[in-house]
Design a protein around this motif. Sequence first.
Motif, PDB file in Angstrom:
ATOM      1  N   MET A   6     -17.063  17.128  13.556  1.00  0.00           N
ATOM      2  CA  MET A   6     -16.835  17.688  12.230  1.00  0.00           C
ATOM      3  C   MET A   6     -17.957  18.609  11.769  1.00  0.00           C
ATOM      4  O   MET A   6     -17.859  19.226  10.711  1.00  0.00           O
ATOM      5  N   ALA A   7     -19.017  18.696  12.549  1.00  0.00           N
ATOM      6  CA  ALA A   7     -20.163  19.555  12.220  1.00  0.00           C
ATOM      7  C   ALA A   7     -20.597  19.394  10.761  1.00  0.00           C
ATOM      8  O   ALA A   7     -20.612  20.356   9.993  1.00  0.00           O
ATOM      9  N   PRO A   8     -20.965  18.183  10.342  1.00  0.00           N
ATOM     10  CA  PRO A   8     -21.390  17.994   8.946  1.00  0.00           C
ATOM     11  C   PRO A   8     -22.687  18.736   8.650  1.00  0.00           C
ATOM     12  O   PRO A   8     -23.534  18.923   9.539  1.00  0.00           O
ATOM     13  N   LEU A   9     -22.835  19.162   7.406  1.00  0.00           N
ATOM     14  CA  LEU A   9     -24.029  19.891   6.988  1.00  0.00           C
ATOM     15  C   LEU A   9     -25.158  18.918   6.654  1.00  0.00           C
ATOM     16  O   LEU A   9     -24.959  17.939   5.939  1.00  0.00           O
ATOM     17  N   TRP A  10     -26.331  19.226   7.167  1.00  0.00           N
ATOM     18  CA  TRP A  10     -27.553  18.468   6.845  1.00  0.00           C
ATOM     19  C   TRP A  10     -28.281  19.281   5.772  1.00  0.00           C
ATOM     20  O   TRP A  10     -28.832  20.337   6.061  1.00  0.00           O
ATOM     21  N   LEU A  11     -28.245  18.823   4.539  1.00  0.00           N
ATOM     22  CA  LEU A  11     -28.765  19.576   3.408  1.00  0.00           C
ATOM     23  C   LEU A  11     -29.997  18.896   2.839  1.00  0.00           C
ATOM     24  O   LEU A  11     -30.017  17.675   2.648  1.00  0.00           O
ATOM     25  N   VAL A  12     -31.016  19.699   2.562  1.00  0.00           N
ATOM     26  CA  VAL A  12     -32.278  19.170   2.037  1.00  0.00           C
ATOM     27  C   VAL A  12     -32.564  19.834   0.696  1.00  0.00           C
ATOM     28  O   VAL A  12     -32.483  21.063   0.569  1.00  0.00           O
ATOM     29  N   PHE A  13     -32.897  19.025  -0.314  1.00  0.00           N
ATOM     30  CA  PHE A  13     -33.171  19.529  -1.655  1.00  0.00           C
ATOM     31  C   PHE A  13     -34.512  19.008  -2.150  1.00  0.00           C
ATOM     32  O   PHE A  13     -34.937  17.906  -1.793  1.00  0.00           O
ATOM     33  N   GLU A  14     -35.155  19.809  -2.978  1.00  0.00           N
ATOM     34  CA  GLU A  14     -36.364  19.338  -3.648  1.00  0.00           C
ATOM     35  C   GLU A  14     -35.970  18.448  -4.813  1.00  0.00           C
ATOM     36  O   GLU A  14     -34.997  18.727  -5.522  1.00  0.00           O
ATOM     37  N   ASN A  15     -36.715  17.410  -4.994  1.00  0.00           N
ATOM     38  CA  ASN A  15     -36.454  16.473  -6.078  1.00  0.00           C
ATOM     39  C   ASN A  15     -36.822  17.107  -7.419  1.00  0.00           C
ATOM     40  O   ASN A  15     -37.819  17.820  -7.532  1.00  0.00           O
ATOM     41  N   GLY A  16     -35.996  16.860  -8.435  1.00  0.00           N
ATOM     42  CA  GLY A  16     -36.281  17.383  -9.763  1.00  0.00           C
ATOM     43  C   GLY A  16     -37.573  16.847 -10.330  1.00  0.00           C
ATOM     44  O   GLY A  16     -38.241  17.509 -11.139  1.00  0.00           O
ATOM     45  N   ASP A  17     -37.950  15.667  -9.918  1.00  0.00           N
ATOM     46  CA  ASP A  17     -39.249  15.089 -10.274  1.00  0.00           C
ATOM     47  C   ASP A  17     -40.217  15.437  -9.149  1.00  0.00           C
ATOM     48  O   ASP A  17     -40.041  15.017  -8.006  1.00  0.00           O
ATOM     49  N   THR A  18     -41.216  16.199  -9.459  1.00  0.00           N
ATOM     50  CA  THR A  18     -42.152  16.678  -8.427  1.00  0.00           C
ATOM     51  C   THR A  18     -42.856  15.534  -7.717  1.00  0.00           C
ATOM     52  O   THR A  18     -43.367  15.717  -6.612  1.00  0.00           O
ATOM     53  N   ARG A  19     -42.876  14.371  -8.361  1.00  0.00           N
ATOM     54  CA  ARG A  19     -43.529  13.224  -7.725  1.00  0.00           C
ATOM     55  C   ARG A  19     -42.598  12.517  -6.742  1.00  0.00           C
ATOM     56  O   ARG A  19     -43.032  11.635  -5.998  1.00  0.00           O
ATOM     57  N   GLY A  20     -41.339  12.877  -6.742  1.00  0.00           N
ATOM     58  CA  GLY A  20     -40.374  12.221  -5.865  1.00  0.00           C
ATOM     59  C   GLY A  20     -40.254  12.911  -4.517  1.00  0.00           C
ATOM     60  O   GLY A  20     -40.677  14.058  -4.331  1.00  0.00           O
ATOM     61  N   LYS A  21     -39.647  12.203  -3.569  1.00  0.00           N
ATOM     62  CA  LYS A  21     -39.441  12.741  -2.229  1.00  0.00           C
ATOM     63  C   LYS A  21     -38.230  13.675  -2.218  1.00  0.00           C
ATOM     64  O   LYS A  21     -37.389  13.645  -3.114  1.00  0.00           O
ATOM     65  N   ASN A  22     -38.166  14.497  -1.184  1.00  0.00           N
ATOM     66  CA  ASN A  22     -37.019  15.375  -1.031  1.00  0.00           C
ATOM     67  C   ASN A  22     -35.728  14.548  -0.894  1.00  0.00           C
ATOM     68  O   ASN A  22     -35.746  13.394  -0.443  1.00  0.00           O
ATOM     69  N   ILE A  23     -34.626  15.162  -1.271  1.00  0.00           N
ATOM     70  CA  ILE A  23     -33.326  14.491  -1.231  1.00  0.00           C
ATOM     71  C   ILE A  23     -32.532  15.062  -0.062  1.00  0.00           C
ATOM     72  O   ILE A  23     -32.347  16.281   0.049  1.00  0.00           O
ATOM     73  N   TYR A  24     -32.037  14.177   0.798  1.00  0.00           N
ATOM     74  CA  TYR A  24     -31.286  14.574   1.990  1.00  0.00           C
ATOM     75  C   TYR A  24     -29.822  14.134   1.840  1.00  0.00           C
ATOM     76  O   TYR A  24     -29.544  12.966   1.558  1.00  0.00           O
ATOM     77  N   LEU A  25     -28.914  15.069   2.034  1.00  0.00           N
ATOM     78  CA  LEU A  25     -27.490  14.779   1.946  1.00  0.00           C
ATOM     79  C   LEU A  25     -26.766  15.282   3.188  1.00  0.00           C
ATOM     80  O   LEU A  25     -27.160  16.296   3.776  1.00  0.00           O
ATOM     81  N   LEU A  26     -25.705  14.579   3.548  1.00  0.00           N
ATOM     82  CA  LEU A  26     -24.845  14.995   4.655  1.00  0.00           C
ATOM     83  C   LEU A  26     -23.479  15.316   4.062  1.00  0.00           C
ATOM     84  O   LEU A  26     -22.790  14.419   3.569  1.00  0.00           O
ATOM     85  N   TYR A  27     -23.118  16.593   4.073  1.00  0.00           N
ATOM     86  CA  TYR A  27     -21.807  17.000   3.556  1.00  0.00           C
ATOM     87  C   TYR A  27     -20.816  17.028   4.714  1.00  0.00           C
ATOM     88  O   TYR A  27     -21.018  17.725   5.705  1.00  0.00           O
ATOM     89  N   LYS A  28     -19.733  16.261   4.576  1.00  0.00           N
ATOM     90  CA  LYS A  28     -18.779  16.096   5.659  1.00  0.00           C
ATOM     91  C   LYS A  28     -17.395  16.517   5.205  1.00  0.00           C
ATOM     92  O   LYS A  28     -16.944  16.128   4.131  1.00  0.00           O
ATOM     93  N   GLU A  29     -16.728  17.331   6.015  1.00  0.00           N
ATOM     94  CA  GLU A  29     -15.372  17.765   5.709  1.00  0.00           C
ATOM     95  C   GLU A  29     -14.504  17.510   6.931  1.00  0.00           C
ATOM     96  O   GLU A  29     -14.876  17.817   8.060  1.00  0.00           O
ATOM     97  N   GLY A  30     -13.330  16.921   6.693  1.00  0.00           N
ATOM     98  CA  GLY A  30     -12.422  16.623   7.788  1.00  0.00           C
ATOM     99  C   GLY A  30     -12.194  15.146   8.004  1.00  0.00           C
ATOM    100  O   GLY A  30     -11.247  14.750   8.700  1.00  0.00           O
ATOM    101  N   ASP A  31     -13.044  14.293   7.415  1.00  0.00           N
ATOM    102  CA  ASP A  31     -12.882  12.844   7.519  1.00  0.00           C
ATOM    103  C   ASP A  31     -12.594  12.263   6.143  1.00  0.00           C
ATOM    104  O   ASP A  31     -13.142  12.724   5.129  1.00  0.00           O
TER     105      ASP A  31
END
Length: 792
Positions: free
Chosen positions: A585-610
């Motif tokens: 399904m070739a899911p997307l590996w997406l990385v975002f900066e946390n809105g709180d600068t003291r927090g860690k980056n946010i990692y999401l896997l966007y999946k389409e087809g399942d």
Amino acid sequence: MAGNWFRGGRLVTKLYQVQSTFTFRVSPDIMTKEFLNLALTKLAVTFVMEEPFETYVLKTPGKEEYLISEVPLSQYMYVREYVCQDEISAIPLVVVHRGTIQVDLDNIYERIEDFGVKHLRNSFSSMTLKKKSNIFMSSWTLEDNFNFQVGTITKLNLESEDQIEVMVEAGLYHGSIALCETQMTKDAAVSDGTAVLDEMLTFPIYVCNLPRNTRLCLAIYEVSRSAKVGKARSGLSKQETYKNPLAWVNTSVYDYRNQLKGGSMTLYAWKVFEGDVDLPNPLGTLVSNPDHDQALTLTITFARYSSSSSIIFPAKDRIISMARENPPTDEIVQSPSMMEEVRQIADRDPLTELHEQERKLLWSLRYVCRLEVPHVLPKLLQCVEWNNKSEVAEMIALLDIWPRLSPENALELLDYAYAEPTVRSYAIECLAHISDDDLLLYLLQLVQALKHENYLYCHLVEFLLNRALRNMRIGHFFFWHLRSEMHVPAVSIRFGLILEAYCRGSVEHMKILLRQLEALNKFKEIREIVSENRSVRERAEKLMRDYMKQPKIRPALSHFLNPIDPMYRISTIRHEDCKFKDSKMAPLWLVFENGDTRGKNIYLLYKEGDDLRQDMLTLQMIRIMDKLWKENGLDLRMNPYSCMSTDNREGIIQVVLNADTIANIQRQKGMFSATCAFRKGSLLAWLKDHNNTEASLNKAIHEFTLSCAGYCVATYVLGIADRHSDNIMILKNGQLFHIDFGHILGHFKEKFGIKRERQPFVLTHDFIHVITKGRQTRSEEFIKFKGVCEQA
């Protein structure tokens, strides 16, 4: 009478009374009262209005439906349905006098309960005495067999109509229980896609014994016959009859106003696919197939048992008073052995069927159970003869004084098997004080339970909307649980209306949700870019990142709440770290900066087809198990990651960092390590690489042992299949967890008709090797592991 339609953002209104017609333009946002006054002013030009305007209301023709709320006309579903049909040039509305309204909608049950002339005179001062005495009739006084007429079936798109006939089977059900024998029509020939049955079906049950939420379930079959040479002495051939299920459709016997249905109606059936459902299908939706152009159509006519009265199901208060007027006479004296048996029945698996002797025992001790074993209520309800109004009345009266159950026990009463509205309302009363956190645990089930309600407006809908509007976090998941199933025709209208009610009640949250929807739309566009170019990975990832950097795209990927956990605010996307996984399904590996600068980056896997709804269910059940274990002092280091279905075959999965699949670890260690066997020592060696000291390694093995026990039990209880090394992961700290729950509850993969799943309890040799630290299976560590599994 008035008809309306939208033109250029305005509402064009056509009024006509008798032979006069008036046309005028109004805004679609005109308030109901203002519109009515305008309509009456137009009518007064031709007709003498003998009473003040306040004595008139708007009504939809042919229905007991009144436009009485002081809201814009555009908010009425009746108006919207006509506006959406471009071929309709007029929306009829009738102006009626309040005195002609038979029911005060705010106090419908008051009108039903007291048939005294004095009460009716106060309620309907403009009516004559004769009319008042014939307005309502309680359905519990009607000792006529229930019957209805099957009319015509159309749109029978059969491959060949030669010697093809169809028939209809009809059944009356309360939940999944048949109230009486099903009835069948005679076979009717098909001609030009139409079959005329025109047959009255009468059921061996009185109308007075039909429960409030009785369903009429209809199944349509294709009947074909083939000659077969018999062995009879006569030598004549015999015929075999084949019934091929074509479609099904359900409808309620009472409408939302508690009124017994009468007259004709058209039902649009749901097509049956091979092996789909057993017919009739009482668990199916009450909603007709919205695809009116293609759906098989069936017309039926409900009998009218009274020409002058509306037949109404009696109200709860009236039922309780009737039950108390006739105290029970079948109670028996309890004994210790009887009560012990009752307690065993109460603690038994809810899916275990009760024997007839057990049913009689529970029912005879029902008043004792109320005081000593209240949690036996779900099983006691299974003992009620729902086709006997006396037992129904007694159960409703008993429920009125029954102690409140815990939320966990009350949840069972929202299952489809418990169709009685009083029971479902009782369950909501038990849930009234549940904490927000616990409600979130069970929210997925509660949303699914909406499908089992006969009517849109019910206590469950009201409860969920109230809690969602009070707590935005509950509202967030409530929104997505509903929206993820909007593509399902059977629930799209109901869920859509509930969604609209929530969004209108929480305008500020709607703005937040719109930001998330905008981001999800961009995820889908990025996924399409990857799909078109994935043959060359470097090119696909470059195009993906270039798209993210565009000035018109970047704002949509910034400053929104994390859809799978709104406690986290996303700042901006880190496009340089984004990629896609090399899988089907070739899911997307997406990385975002946390809105709180003291927090860690946010990692999401966007999946389409399942379809991620099943994963959501499994992970939620694992969370509930983890909660129960922790409440009993057992922390099994479970790691149920977050997962959210956001649309049809689309969703987001939380990325768990510092983890790898068992398959990858075995491949790495099997290829590069000469000191460990491929399937036995690789996991232990991998843990040693990431836990250098003896203390940290022992801790990692302890974490592995506990989490392995938890997931072994969870996957066994839930019947989770397809457990191979690519679907099991391990963290560097030793915690094991499972992913990808496409096969659960016994729905296992097969190949050439042979089930691939041989062992229900997943525990491999390499897992045992880690638990025992490389020792024998009878080691002290393994004995402790077995003990933890048994306790879990």
